[in-house]
Scaffold this motif. Structure first.
Motif, PDB file in Angstrom:
ATOM      1  N   ILE A  98     -25.762 -22.198 -31.627  1.00 53.21           N
ATOM      2  CA  ILE A  98     -25.636 -23.489 -30.934  1.00 53.21           C
ATOM      3  C   ILE A  98     -26.183 -24.657 -31.735  1.00 53.21           C
ATOM      4  N   SER A  99     -27.180 -24.406 -32.587  1.00 55.01           N
ATOM      5  CA  SER A  99     -27.935 -25.492 -33.217  1.00 55.01           C
ATOM      6  C   SER A  99     -27.252 -26.068 -34.453  1.00 55.01           C
ATOM      7  N   PHE A 100     -27.426 -27.366 -34.642  1.00 52.94           N
ATOM      8  CA  PHE A 100     -26.847 -28.084 -35.790  1.00 52.94           C
ATOM      9  C   PHE A 100     -27.558 -27.724 -37.095  1.00 52.94           C
ATOM     10  N   LYS A 101     -28.878 -27.595 -37.042  1.00 47.88           N
ATOM     11  CA  LYS A 101     -29.706 -27.181 -38.179  1.00 47.88           C
ATOM     12  C   LYS A 101     -29.408 -27.955 -39.464  1.00 47.88           C
ATOM     13  N   GLY A 102     -29.365 -29.265 -39.322  1.00 49.30           N
ATOM     14  CA  GLY A 102     -29.159 -30.114 -40.479  1.00 49.30           C
ATOM     15  C   GLY A 102     -27.781 -29.991 -41.105  1.00 49.30           C
ATOM     16  N   GLY A 103     -26.864 -29.346 -40.386  1.00 53.59           N
ATOM     17  CA  GLY A 103     -25.520 -29.134 -40.914  1.00 53.59           C
ATOM     18  C   GLY A 103     -25.456 -28.078 -42.001  1.00 53.59           C
ATOM     19  N   LEU A 104     -26.523 -27.272 -42.105  1.00 57.59           N
ATOM     20  CA  LEU A 104     -26.610 -26.296 -43.202  1.00 57.59           C
ATOM     21  C   LEU A 104     -26.038 -24.929 -42.839  1.00 57.59           C
ATOM     22  N   VAL A 105     -25.784 -24.698 -41.559  1.00 52.07           N
ATOM     23  CA  VAL A 105     -25.313 -23.385 -41.124  1.00 52.07           C
ATOM     24  C   VAL A 105     -23.970 -23.520 -40.416  1.00 52.07           C
ATOM     25  N   ASP A 106     -23.282 -22.391 -40.306  1.00 50.88           N
ATOM     26  CA  ASP A 106     -22.027 -22.359 -39.565  1.00 50.88           C
ATOM     27  C   ASP A 106     -22.360 -22.236 -38.079  1.00 50.88           C
ATOM     28  N   SER A 107     -22.155 -23.299 -37.327  1.00 45.78           N
ATOM     29  CA  SER A 107     -22.458 -23.281 -35.901  1.00 45.78           C
ATOM     30  C   SER A 107     -21.188 -23.207 -35.057  1.00 45.78           C
ATOM     31  N   THR A 108     -20.103 -22.737 -35.667  1.00 47.51           N
ATOM     32  CA  THR A 108     -18.828 -22.624 -34.967  1.00 47.51           C
ATOM     33  C   THR A 108     -18.930 -21.625 -33.825  1.00 47.51           C
ATOM     34  N   GLN A 109     -18.520 -22.036 -32.645  1.00 49.45           N
ATOM     35  CA  GLN A 109     -18.520 -21.155 -31.478  1.00 49.45           C
ATOM     36  C   GLN A 109     -17.170 -20.448 -31.368  1.00 49.45           C
ATOM     37  N   ASP A 110     -17.208 -19.153 -31.014  1.00 47.75           N
ATOM     38  CA  ASP A 110     -15.967 -18.376 -30.968  1.00 47.75           C
ATOM     39  C   ASP A 110     -15.489 -18.105 -29.547  1.00 47.75           C
ATOM     40  N   SER A 111     -16.056 -18.804 -28.566  1.00 47.73           N
ATOM     41  CA  SER A 111     -15.601 -18.650 -27.182  1.00 47.73           C
ATOM     42  C   SER A 111     -15.613 -20.012 -26.507  1.00 47.73           C
ATOM     43  N   ILE A 112     -14.807 -20.167 -25.462  1.00 45.22           N
ATOM     44  CA  ILE A 112     -14.781 -21.439 -24.741  1.00 45.22           C
ATOM     45  C   ILE A 112     -16.136 -21.689 -24.094  1.00 45.22           C
ATOM     46  N   GLU A 113     -16.834 -20.619 -23.686  1.00 43.42           N
ATOM     47  CA  GLU A 113     -18.159 -20.777 -23.085  1.00 43.42           C
ATOM     48  C   GLU A 113     -19.152 -21.353 -24.105  1.00 43.42           C
ATOM     49  N   GLY A 114     -19.095 -20.843 -25.323  1.00 44.49           N
ATOM     50  CA  GLY A 114     -19.965 -21.361 -26.379  1.00 44.49           C
ATOM     51  C   GLY A 114     -19.655 -22.802 -26.706  1.00 44.49           C
ATOM     52  N   MET A 115     -18.372 -23.129 -26.744  1.00 41.64           N
ATOM     53  CA  MET A 115     -17.967 -24.514 -27.016  1.00 41.64           C
ATOM     54  C   MET A 115     -18.492 -25.461 -25.940  1.00 41.64           C
ATOM     55  N   VAL A 116     -18.428 -25.013 -24.698  1.00 34.33           N
ATOM     56  CA  VAL A 116     -18.879 -25.832 -23.571  1.00 34.33           C
ATOM     57  C   VAL A 116     -20.375 -26.117 -23.670  1.00 34.33           C
ATOM     58  N   VAL A 117     -21.177 -25.079 -23.872  1.00 32.48           N
ATOM     59  CA  VAL A 117     -22.632 -25.259 -23.909  1.00 32.48           C
ATOM     60  C   VAL A 117     -23.047 -26.072 -25.138  1.00 32.48           C
ATOM     61  N   GLN A 118     -22.427 -25.800 -26.269  1.00 38.76           N
ATOM     62  CA  GLN A 118     -22.741 -26.568 -27.476  1.00 38.76           C
ATOM     63  C   GLN A 118     -22.406 -28.043 -27.276  1.00 38.76           C
ATOM     64  N   ASP A 119     -21.269 -28.322 -26.662  1.00 34.73           N
ATOM     65  CA  ASP A 119     -20.893 -29.713 -26.394  1.00 34.73           C
ATOM     66  C   ASP A 119     -21.899 -30.388 -25.467  1.00 34.73           C
ATOM     67  N   ALA A 120     -22.312 -29.690 -24.416  1.00 30.24           N
ATOM     68  CA  ALA A 120     -23.265 -30.269 -23.468  1.00 30.24           C
ATOM     69  C   ALA A 120     -24.597 -30.562 -24.150  1.00 30.24           C
ATOM     70  N   ASP A 121     -25.039 -29.654 -25.005  1.00 31.63           N
ATOM     71  CA  ASP A 121     -26.296 -29.848 -25.735  1.00 31.63           C
ATOM     72  C   ASP A 121     -26.181 -31.040 -26.688  1.00 31.63           C
ATOM     73  N   ARG A 122     -25.047 -31.162 -27.341  1.00 35.91           N
ATOM     74  CA  ARG A 122     -24.848 -32.269 -28.281  1.00 35.91           C
ATOM     75  C   ARG A 122     -24.674 -33.594 -27.562  1.00 35.91           C
ATOM     76  N   LEU A 123     -24.066 -33.588 -26.393  1.00 35.22           N
ATOM     77  CA  LEU A 123     -23.946 -34.822 -25.618  1.00 35.22           C
ATOM     78  C   LEU A 123     -25.315 -35.344 -25.208  1.00 35.22           C
ATOM     79  N   ASP A 124     -26.260 -34.445 -24.973  1.00 40.77           N
ATOM     80  CA  ASP A 124     -27.605 -34.875 -24.595  1.00 40.77           C
ATOM     81  C   ASP A 124     -28.385 -35.414 -25.789  1.00 40.77           C
TER      82      ASP A 124
END
Length: 213
Positions: A98-124
Motif C-alpha cells: 500500500i505504501s508509496f515509500k518514496g516511489g522506490l518500490v512497486d506498490s501496484t495493487q493486483d485486486s480491486i480491493e487493494g486499489m480501493v484502499v490504496q486510493d483512500a489512503d492516498r486521498l487522505d
C-alpha cells in the motif's frame, strides 16, 4: 465470530494500538481512510469485508516507524480473530504493497480491493487534510517548514526517505503532488482533482507569503 464482530474487534484493536500516535497516522486517519474506502468500494463493486479490514489495519506495521519490514503484528491479530485463510492472504497482500515509500518500490495493487484502499489512503494524504498531516509529520520528525537551500530529493534508498535532512515543503514535490496521477479507480481520480488543486493554491500562497517584501 461473524464478520461484523471481527470488524468491531478490529476497530477496538486499532484504536488502542494508535492511541498515542502523534505523526498524523492516528486513529482519525484510519477512520477517514476506512470511511473513504467503503465509499469507493461501493462505487467500484469491491469486496467490502476485505476493504474494511485492510483499511483498518494498514498502518499497524507502518514501515516508517520500524526498522523491520514485516507485518508481524497484523498477522498475529488476524489469526486471533480467525480470519479465513483466503481473506487473510488478500488483506496482507494489500497492506504489504500500500505504501508509496518514496516511489522506490512497486506498490501496484493486483485486486480491486487493494486499489480501493490504496486510493483512500492516498486521498487522505492530499487536499486540506493532507497539508495538515504533512506539517504534523514534519514536526514529529523535527523538520523545518521550509528551507529554500534544500531542493526536492531524488531518493536512492528507504533509509534516505526516513532519515535524510529535509523540510516539509519538499514533501509536496517528492510525493503529494504525484498522487493524483497514481490513483487507481475512477471514483478516486475524480476526488483527487479538487484536492490536488487545493494543494497547488496553498503552495502558491505559501511562496507569496514567504517572499513578502
Amino acid at each position: 465470530m461473524n464478520k461484523l464482530d471481527i470488524i468491531n474487534k478490529t476497530k477496538q484493536f486499532v484504536k488502542v494500538e494508535l492511541s498515542n500516535e502523534g505523526s498524523g497516522h492516528d486513529w482519525y486517519h484510519i477512520e477517514r481512510v476506512y470511511n473513504m474506502s467503503k465509499y469507493i468500494a461501493q462505487k467500484e463493486n469491491a469486496d467490502l469485508f476485505i476493504v474494511e479490514m485492510a483499511a483498518l489495519l494498514h498502518d499497524i506495521d507502518d514501515w516508517k516507524f520500524s526498522d523491520k519490514q514485516d507485518t508481524t503484528k497484523t498477522e498475529q491479530f488476524l489469526k486471533s480473530v480467525n480470519v479465513d485463510k483466503v481473506e487473510f492472504k488478500k488483506i496482507l497482500s494489500i497492506i504489504k504493497r500500500i505504501s508509496f515509500k518514496g516511489g522506490l518500490v512497486d506498490s501496484t495493487q493486483d485486486s480491486i480491493e487493494g486499489m480501493v484502499v490504496q486510493d483512500a489512503d492516498r486521498l487522505d494524504a492530499i487536499g486540506a487534510i493532507g497539508i495538515a498531516r504533512a506539517f504534523t509529520y514534519g514536526g514529529f520528525k523535527n523538520r523545518v517548514i521550509y528551507n529554500p537551500d534544500i531542493n526536492p530529493i531524488e531518493f536512492k534508498t528507504l533509509k534516505d526517505v526516513k532519515h535524510k535532512n529535509n523540510h516539509t515543503i519538499n514533501h509536496f514535490y517528492e510525493k503529494l503532488l504525484k498522487l493524483k496521477d497514481l490513483m487507481n479507480t475512477n471514483t478516486a481520480k475524480e476526488i483527487a482533482v479538487k484536492r490536488h488543486k487545493f494543494m497547488e493554491k496553498f503552495l502558491e500562497e505559501f511562496y507569496l507569503e514567504w517572499d513578502f517584501k
